[in-house]
Write a protein that holds these residues in place. Structure first.
Motif: not given
Length: 322
Positions: A7, A10-11, A181, A242-243, A246, A250, A264, A266-267, A270
């Protein structure tokens, strides 16, 4: 910790969204093209990945069975997520949008009662209605406090219009993204991998982007070459890399709302990545000591959120026959 680490990666790639969207806005580009071009570029990239993995046929079979459901939740999860994010870039700086986006930490937790999770019982597995993870939510509030500290000085200099049009659309997006999601994870039920699901949601959201693009052609004309190239970079970094990271994270905790909320959360990283990116690429001002203190709170909150979510032990639930 593996989903948490994924995650965070991804951020990092998601942060390019806020930096490049602000860059395109400063160069005179329209938010409409910043939003729609990203998903147009994602389609061929994802097609290549899914075809290479020989999984395209199964995806189309799944989408054909429930086309309306795919259209609805993909339009919410992708359309009502990214269009408001890009719209806000026209009225507020990237750091404010990135910070406001972290409300998704709270949004994701508040959505728990609308979903079911898997529980271990004496008679096997059963699905029960999710509950708001209040312990994890407390850690999320620490993260949110850090974000507020990071932006409190700058926010005092923004107009009411900038705050309203720059913040409220992001709040809408913060609910739309985890909602779409999670709903699509329920629809897929583990039958599709993350690459198939992202491609399927991108294809299903195309009507939304086509309608928005038609409006863009009429209202502002076609995009410039510079905006097109930067949108392609956003598509690769945020839309694909990233998507997928992430969604994969999940998927690893699917069925456990406590750990899902932690992933979630972890975002929130960003914000840190966006600040660093704006300093390096857009020559932004160095954050104040108060802002750096906020960043430290974000990181502490992240660690505590992960710890609390993974230490929660769920009680056994007796399965009752009707």
């Amino acid at each position: 910790m593996r989903p948490i680490i994924i995650g965070i990666f991804a951020a990092f790639f998601f942060a390019f969204t806020f930096i490049l969207n602000r860059s395109m806005e400063l160069a005179g580009g329209s938010w409409i093209w910043s939003a729609s071009l990203r998903y147009y570029f994602m389609v061929p990239l994802l097609f290549i990945i899914v075809i290479a993995r020989k999984n395209l046929k199964l995806l189309f079979v799944e989408m054909k069975q429930r086309p309306v459901v795919w259209l609805l939740w993909s339009s919410i999860g992708f359309g009502l997520f990214y269009a408001p994010i890009c719209f806000s870039a026209a009225y507020a700086p990237g750091w404010l949008i990135a910070a406001t986006w972290q409300i998704t930490i709270i949004s994701g937790s508040l959505l728990a009662p609308f979903f079911y999770e898997t529980a271990v019982t004496d008679n096997g597995l059963m699905r029960i209605k999710g509950k708001i993870p209040f312990k994890g939510l407390g850690m999320s509030l620490i993260i949110l406090l850090g974000i507020i500290l990071m932006q409190v000085e700058q926010a005092n200099h923004l107009s009411v219009i900038a705050l309203t049009l720059g913040v409220l659309p992001v709040v809408v997006a913060s609910f739309a993204y985890p909602l779409g999601n999670r709903k699509m994870m329920e629809v897929c039920g583990g039958r599709l991998d993350v690459f198939q699901r992202v491609l399927g949601m991108t294809l299903a959201s195309m009507p939304f982007w086509i309608i928005l693009s038609i409006f863009g052609l009429v209202d502002v004309g076609p995009p410039s070459l510079g905006q097109t190239l930067q949108s392609a970079l956003v598509a690769i970094s945020s839309g694909v890399i990233a998507t997928i990271l992430f969604f994969y994270a999940t998927d690893l905790v699917r069925g456990d709302m406590q750990k899902l909320a932690a992933v979630e959360a972890t975002q929130s990283m960003e914000v840190l990545f966006a600040v660093i990116g704006e300093l390096l690429l857009l020559n932004s001002l160095m954050p104040s000591a108060l802002s750096w203190s906020g960043m430290a709170l974000v990181m502490v909150g992240m660690v505590l959120h992960s710890y609390v979510s993974n230490k929660i032990v769920k009680p056994k639930i007796q399965k009752v026959s009707a």
